[in-house]
Design a protein around this motif. Structure first.
Motif, PDB file in Angstrom:
ATOM      1  N   PHE A  32       0.828  -1.210   0.000  1.00  0.00           N
ATOM      2  CA  PHE A  32       0.000   0.000   0.000  1.00  0.00           C
ATOM      3  C   PHE A  32       0.859   1.256   0.000  1.00  0.00           C
ATOM      4  CE2 PHE A  32      -2.819   2.993   2.494  1.00  0.00           C
ATOM      5  CZ  PHE A  32      -3.666   3.268   1.412  1.00  0.00           C
ATOM      6  N   ARG A  33       1.927   1.232   0.805  1.00  0.00           N
ATOM      7  CA  ARG A  33       2.845   2.375   0.855  1.00  0.00           C
ATOM      8  C   ARG A  33       3.480   2.633  -0.514  1.00  0.00           C
ATOM      9  NH1 ARG A  33       5.268   4.139   5.810  1.00  0.00           N
ATOM     10  NH2 ARG A  33       4.258   3.239   7.636  1.00  0.00           N
ATOM     11  N   ARG A  34       3.866   1.532  -1.213  1.00  0.00           N
ATOM     12  CA  ARG A  34       4.463   1.699  -2.547  1.00  0.00           C
ATOM     13  C   ARG A  34       3.467   2.327  -3.514  1.00  0.00           C
ATOM     14  NH1 ARG A  34       7.241  -3.174  -1.253  1.00  0.00           N
ATOM     15  NH2 ARG A  34       5.504  -4.437  -2.045  1.00  0.00           N
ATOM     16  N   LEU A  35       2.215   1.892  -3.422  1.00  0.00           N
ATOM     17  CA  LEU A  35       1.167   2.451  -4.273  1.00  0.00           C
ATOM     18  C   LEU A  35       0.978   3.948  -4.013  1.00  0.00           C
ATOM     19  CD1 LEU A  35      -1.152   1.950  -6.312  1.00  0.00           C
ATOM     20  CD2 LEU A  35      -2.635   1.436  -4.350  1.00  0.00           C
ATOM     21  N   LEU A  36       0.956   4.295  -2.737  1.00  0.00           N
ATOM     22  CA  LEU A  36       0.811   5.712  -2.369  1.00  0.00           C
ATOM     23  C   LEU A  36       2.007   6.519  -2.851  1.00  0.00           C
ATOM     24  CD1 LEU A  36      -0.564   5.426   1.284  1.00  0.00           C
ATOM     25  CD2 LEU A  36      -1.849   5.899  -0.799  1.00  0.00           C
ATOM     26  N   GLN A  37       3.219   5.955  -2.691  1.00  0.00           N
ATOM     27  CA  GLN A  37       4.417   6.690  -3.075  1.00  0.00           C
ATOM     28  C   GLN A  37       4.464   6.924  -4.584  1.00  0.00           C
ATOM     29  OE1 GLN A  37       6.608   7.979  -0.697  1.00  0.00           O
ATOM     30  NE2 GLN A  37       7.101   9.174  -2.531  1.00  0.00           N
ATOM     31  N   GLU A  38       3.969   5.970  -5.352  1.00  0.00           N
ATOM     32  CA  GLU A  38       3.903   6.158  -6.800  1.00  0.00           C
ATOM     33  C   GLU A  38       3.022   7.352  -7.141  1.00  0.00           C
ATOM     34  OE1 GLU A  38       2.589   2.614  -8.719  1.00  0.00           O
ATOM     35  OE2 GLU A  38       4.270   1.396  -7.989  1.00  0.00           O
ATOM     36  N   GLN A  39       1.874   7.451  -6.464  1.00  0.00           N
ATOM     37  CA  GLN A  39       0.969   8.575  -6.707  1.00  0.00           C
ATOM     38  C   GLN A  39       1.618   9.905  -6.301  1.00  0.00           C
ATOM     39  OE1 GLN A  39      -3.228   7.927  -5.533  1.00  0.00           O
ATOM     40  NE2 GLN A  39      -2.623   5.816  -5.036  1.00  0.00           N
ATOM     41  N   LEU A  40       2.304   9.892  -5.168  1.00  0.00           N
ATOM     42  CA  LEU A  40       2.979  11.100  -4.711  1.00  0.00           C
ATOM     43  C   LEU A  40       4.076  11.514  -5.684  1.00  0.00           C
ATOM     44  CD1 LEU A  40       3.271  10.226  -0.912  1.00  0.00           C
ATOM     45  CD2 LEU A  40       1.732  11.908  -1.951  1.00  0.00           C
ATOM     46  N   ASN A  41       4.830  10.548  -6.190  1.00  0.00           N
ATOM     47  CA  ASN A  41       5.888  10.850  -7.163  1.00  0.00           C
ATOM     48  C   ASN A  41       5.307  11.445  -8.437  1.00  0.00           C
ATOM     49  OD1 ASN A  41       7.798   9.870  -5.387  1.00  0.00           O
ATOM     50  ND2 ASN A  41       7.927   7.844  -6.346  1.00  0.00           N
ATOM     51  N   ASN A  42       4.164  10.907  -8.871  1.00  0.00           N
ATOM     52  CA  ASN A  42       3.517  11.424 -10.076  1.00  0.00           C
ATOM     53  C   ASN A  42       3.081  12.872  -9.904  1.00  0.00           C
ATOM     54  OD1 ASN A  42       3.829   9.002 -11.432  1.00  0.00           O
ATOM     55  ND2 ASN A  42       1.791   8.232 -10.869  1.00  0.00           N
ATOM     56  N   ILE A  43       2.610  13.210  -8.702  1.00  0.00           N
ATOM     57  CA  ILE A  43       2.210  14.593  -8.420  1.00  0.00           C
ATOM     58  C   ILE A  43       3.420  15.515  -8.509  1.00  0.00           C
ATOM     59  CG2 ILE A  43       1.334  16.157  -6.637  1.00  0.00           C
ATOM     60  CD1 ILE A  43      -0.404  13.803  -5.645  1.00  0.00           C
ATOM     61  N   LYS A  44       4.544  15.075  -7.954  1.00  0.00           N
ATOM     62  CA  LYS A  44       5.764  15.890  -8.002  1.00  0.00           C
ATOM     63  C   LYS A  44       6.265  16.057  -9.431  1.00  0.00           C
ATOM     64  CE  LYS A  44       7.313  14.739  -3.313  1.00  0.00           C
ATOM     65  NZ  LYS A  44       8.298  14.038  -2.479  1.00  0.00           N
ATOM     66  N   VAL A  45       6.250  14.957 -10.206  1.00  0.00           N
ATOM     67  CA  VAL A  45       6.704  15.020 -11.595  1.00  0.00           C
ATOM     68  C   VAL A  45       5.834  15.971 -12.408  1.00  0.00           C
ATOM     69  CG1 VAL A  45       6.900  13.682 -13.740  1.00  0.00           C
ATOM     70  CG2 VAL A  45       7.773  12.740 -11.593  1.00  0.00           C
ATOM     71  N   ALA A  46       4.543  15.982 -12.118  1.00  0.00           N
ATOM     72  CA  ALA A  46       3.617  16.856 -12.849  1.00  0.00           C
ATOM     73  C   ALA A  46       3.764  18.321 -12.455  1.00  0.00           C
ATOM     74  CB  ALA A  46       2.181  16.397 -12.609  1.00  0.00           C
ATOM     75  N   GLY A  47       4.526  18.584 -11.411  1.00  0.00           N
ATOM     76  CA  GLY A  47       4.721  19.968 -10.967  1.00  0.00           C
ATOM     77  C   GLY A  47       3.551  20.537 -10.192  1.00  0.00           C
TER      78      GLY A  47
END
Length: 424
Positions: A32-47
């Motif tokens: 679950f943590r990995r899934l959440l971190q992927e979403q968080l990383n995507n938000i950062k990449v999108a600026g």
């Protein structure tokens, strides 16, 4: 001795079983943590990452921000009247804390209603010229608790597509037939009312002022359409109550149609002291029904006494003078005029919400960071708070801003705008 040993064995076995459960749980949690971190990383990449700046002072025109040694001019608070830290308002909260305590530890119908709650509800209904009012922990709760309580499958709701998230969530909870009309499009609204046909109750729902764009609902025309099709009207006045219109009575007053709207929801957490709380005001029968059926009201603790007293003092000030409303209107005109002249695109109309349109999310974030370095506190807004491609810096003018404060902010915008090639 045997009983003690038996107890220890059972306890040990239970602990061992618990440790196995914990291990199993940790695998699921790791995934679950990995899934959440992927979403968080995507938000950062999108600026579009939204960092929270830490304020180390009270709310006001000048604030202290963690990591900066200088005072910062604040241009992004909903503190439209500059009353969040007003001495009389703060003093009223302190006195209520001593007299009525920190909180009620209960909901209103059990043992959570004090005399000051009833006084504030009377002030709210008097201010808006309505029959009665009901307090909620927030306007989000007021919006969540209204539609389900008053409408059923025999009814229909017609909602502006850009209404606040709390309105959207509140409408989802009710069983009425749902229609969504194009933003501020009276033709589309009327077509939907025609198509809908007969319902027991038809309710047109709109923000009075739309907070992301600072534009105003065409309320007079909406009320005319409502009358034509025998519909009721509802407005959310969170970004209007206390400061919009000549005496701060909101969107109705702005259009000169006082008393035309059937139901008003608004907040105490913006212009009216800036602490917390919301309310519904309208016909007495509706307010009585909400006290019986509205779930956020029935199942949420009462507003804390200091919050109630602070808001009550704000209404005392507003009912005695419109000076603060006039000042915020003048400051708004000054900022909008200077920024437009400099070449910026400012959305909205005659409202203290002044969105500086930039388009790109990264640019908005970068621009806001540079403004902080210049001593001006503003925030870049990007998706999903606003549509993709419509990132902006939302400036909000307060009656507490001096002309010098506004001019200093404009000068900083111009310097950074040229540096980032937003303006020439």
């Amino acid at each position: 001795m045997l009983r003690s040993a038996n107890f220890l064995w059972k306890t040990s076995a239970a602990c061992r079983a618990g440790s196995v459960t914990s291990v199993r749980s940790s695998h699921a949690q790791a995934d679950f943590r990995r899934l959440l971190q992927e979403q968080l990383n995507n938000i950062k990449v999108a600026g579009t990452w939204k960092a929270e700046r830490i304020i180390t002072s009270k709310q006001g025109v000048e604030i202290s921000v963690h990591g900066s040694s200088k005072k910062i001019l604040n241009f992004c608070a909903n503190n439209y009247l500059g009353l969040s830290s007003h001495p009389e308002v703060v003093d009223a909260g302190k006195k209520a804390l001593d007299e009525f305590g920190a909180g009620l530890s209960s909901v209103r119908f059990i043992c959570g209603t004090q005399s000051i709650h009833k006084k504030l509800e009377r002030q709210i209904s008097e201010f808006h010229g309505r029959e009665d009012a009901i307090l909620y922990p927030s306007c989000f709760d007021a919006n969540a608790g209204l539609f389900e309580a008053m409408l059923g499958p025999e009814d229909a709701i017609f909602s502006d597509e850009l209404n606040h998230a709390s309105i959207i969530d509140g409408i989802r909870l009710c069983k009425a037939k749902k229609y969504r009309y194009k933003h501020r499009d009276l033709s589309d609204l009327e077509n939907l009312l025609k198509e809908a046909g007969d319902f027991r109750t038809k309710l047109i729902v709109t923000d009075g002022v739309f907070s992301m764009d600072g534009n105003v609902a065409p309320l007079k025309a909406i009320c005319d359409v409502a009358e034509k099709y025998n519909a009721l009207t509802f407005i959310d006045e969170c970004h209007a109550t206390g400061f919009f219109g000549k005496t701060g009575r909101g969107t109705e007053e702005f259009f000169g149609i006082d008393g035309k709207v059937d139901i008003i929801n608004s907040t105490l957490g913006k212009a009216l002291g800036g602490a917390a709380g919301g309310y519904t005001t309208g016909p007495k029968e509706l307010i009585d029904l909400l006290r019986q059926k509205s779930r956020p009201y029935l199942f949420s603790n009462s507003l804390p006494p200091p919050v109630v007293a602070c808001a009550s003092k704000v209404f005392d000030l507003l009912l005695s003078s419109s000076e603060l409303c006039e000042k915020v209107a003048a400051g708004t005109a000054r900022f909008r005029s200077a920024m437009t002249k400099a070449g910026f695109t400012i959305a909205g109309e005659q409202h203290p919400i002044c969105p500086v349109m930039l388009g790109d999310a990264r640019l908005a974030s970068q621009f806001a960071d540079k403004m902080l370095f210049e001593g001006i506190y503003v925030i870049g807004f990007s998706y999903p708070v606003v549509p993709q491609g419509k990132a902006r810096i939302r400036v909000q003018i307060s009656s507490a801003h001096s002309n010098e404060d506004i001019d200093r902010a404009v000068d900083a915008f111009i310097r950074i705008g040229k540096e980032l090639k937003v303006i020439s």
